[in-house]
Design a protein around this motif. Sequence first.
Motif, short mmCIF file in Angstrom:
data_model
loop_
_atom_site.label_atom_id
_atom_site.label_comp_id
_atom_site.label_asym_id
_atom_site.label_seq_id
_atom_site.Cartn_x
_atom_site.Cartn_y
_atom_site.Cartn_z
N VAL A 1 35.22 33.72 37.69
CA VAL A 1 36.68 33.74 37.78
C VAL A 1 37.10 33.13 39.11
N THR A 2 37.82 32.01 39.03
CA THR A 2 38.31 31.31 40.21
C THR A 2 39.83 31.47 40.29
N VAL A 3 40.31 31.82 41.46
CA VAL A 3 41.75 31.97 41.68
C VAL A 3 42.26 30.73 42.39
N LEU A 4 43.33 30.14 41.85
CA LEU A 4 43.87 28.89 42.37
C LEU A 4 45.33 29.07 42.76
N LYS B 1 47.24 31.80 51.18
CA LYS B 1 45.86 32.25 51.04
C LYS B 1 45.79 33.77 50.87
N ASP B 2 46.84 34.48 51.34
CA ASP B 2 46.87 35.94 51.17
C ASP B 2 46.90 36.32 49.69
N ALA B 3 47.58 35.50 48.87
CA ALA B 3 47.62 35.78 47.43
C ALA B 3 46.22 35.62 46.83
N VAL B 4 45.48 34.63 47.30
CA VAL B 4 44.11 34.43 46.83
C VAL B 4 43.23 35.60 47.23
N ARG B 5 43.38 36.05 48.48
CA ARG B 5 42.57 37.17 48.96
C ARG B 5 42.86 38.44 48.17
N LYS B 6 44.12 38.65 47.79
CA LYS B 6 44.46 39.83 47.00
C LYS B 6 43.73 39.78 45.66
N ALA B 7 43.74 38.62 45.03
CA ALA B 7 43.06 38.48 43.74
C ALA B 7 41.54 38.62 43.89
N LEU B 8 40.99 38.11 45.00
CA LEU B 8 39.56 38.27 45.25
C LEU B 8 39.20 39.74 45.46
N MET C 1 40.60 42.15 44.02
CA MET C 1 40.65 42.78 42.71
C MET C 1 39.36 42.54 41.93
N GLY C 2 38.60 41.49 42.31
CA GLY C 2 37.34 41.25 41.66
C GLY C 2 37.02 39.81 41.31
N ALA C 3 37.94 38.88 41.56
CA ALA C 3 37.67 37.47 41.29
C ALA C 3 36.51 36.98 42.16
N ASP C 4 35.85 35.91 41.73
CA ASP C 4 34.63 35.46 42.39
C ASP C 4 34.87 34.48 43.53
N ARG C 5 35.81 33.57 43.38
CA ARG C 5 36.05 32.57 44.40
C ARG C 5 37.50 32.12 44.35
N GLY C 6 37.93 31.44 45.41
CA GLY C 6 39.30 30.98 45.47
C GLY C 6 39.39 29.51 45.81
N VAL C 7 40.51 28.90 45.41
CA VAL C 7 40.82 27.51 45.76
C VAL C 7 42.27 27.48 46.24
N TYR D 1 43.96 48.30 40.97
CA TYR D 1 44.20 48.30 42.41
C TYR D 1 42.92 47.90 43.13
N PRO D 2 43.02 47.07 44.14
CA PRO D 2 41.81 46.72 44.90
C PRO D 2 41.22 47.96 45.58
N SER D 3 39.93 48.14 45.44
CA SER D 3 39.25 49.24 46.11
C SER D 3 38.90 48.82 47.53
N PHE D 4 38.54 49.79 48.37
CA PHE D 4 38.14 49.46 49.74
C PHE D 4 36.92 48.54 49.72
N LYS D 5 36.00 48.81 48.80
CA LYS D 5 34.82 47.97 48.67
C LYS D 5 35.21 46.56 48.27
#
Length: 259
Positions: A57-60, A68-75, A77-83, A186-190
């Motif tokens: 799962v790539t977030v673009l 980039k903060d939006a990408v980090r939020k999705a990452l 949540m569990g996404a694998d990489r961002g663009v 919700y994003p976990s601390f991990k």
Amino acid sequence: MKIVVCVKYVPDAAGDRQFAEDLTTDRESVDGLLSELDEYAVEQALQIGENADDAEVTVLTVGPEDAKDAVRKALSMGADRGVHVEDEDLHGTDALGTSAVLAKAIEKTGYDLVVCGMASTDGTMAAMPAMLAERLGVPQLTFLSEVLVEDGVVTGCRDGDAATEHLQARLPAVVSVTDLSGEARYPSFKGIMAAKKKPVESLDLDDLGIEADKVGLEGAWTKVEDATPRPARTAGTVVEDKGEGGKQLAEFLAGQKFI
């Protein structure tokens, strides 16, 4: 299976949103965040990925540095990489220009399925998924409340006022999901800590082979020509009911042309 989720960094709806001097969205004077409707897209992409073999799962996103903060939020949540597509010449790009940039980035990244939210919470055009499907030359299944991918086929339900449509298309395809598709996790601390180590690729217009004059404010097909600040809220009118309150209320509503 390669899944690309398109997300947008938008001004917080709870803030005092306004236009900048050039009549583009002022993103400096208000906090930004991942568009709430895009969180549903991230969630559905993650669920599809969890049920597929070798899914990525790539977030673009397209936007300024803060996007980039939006990408980090999705990452987180569990996404694998961002663009992250960032270029000064993108300032003022409209939906048509943005769709061209996203489509080039999606092609460069590689994809089997593109997942979008039903609309962004700032522009609310709800046209981006259709534009992407046209540019990519693939089927589109939009406004889905349910989505499932099996054996190279994506299926979904679109709820209308009078009926529910059951749709399907072979991959590759573009889908958009509504806020009825399921609450986003919700994003976990991990997850938050893990997101800091996940790769985020940065691209610019040169990387995508897009000429600067085709995007940005000067290349936009749609522009805001004029804007007037919303007037300050005035004191309300109090109607004292001394037996004719209903009549006075009706006269007030008629005078304001509400009835």
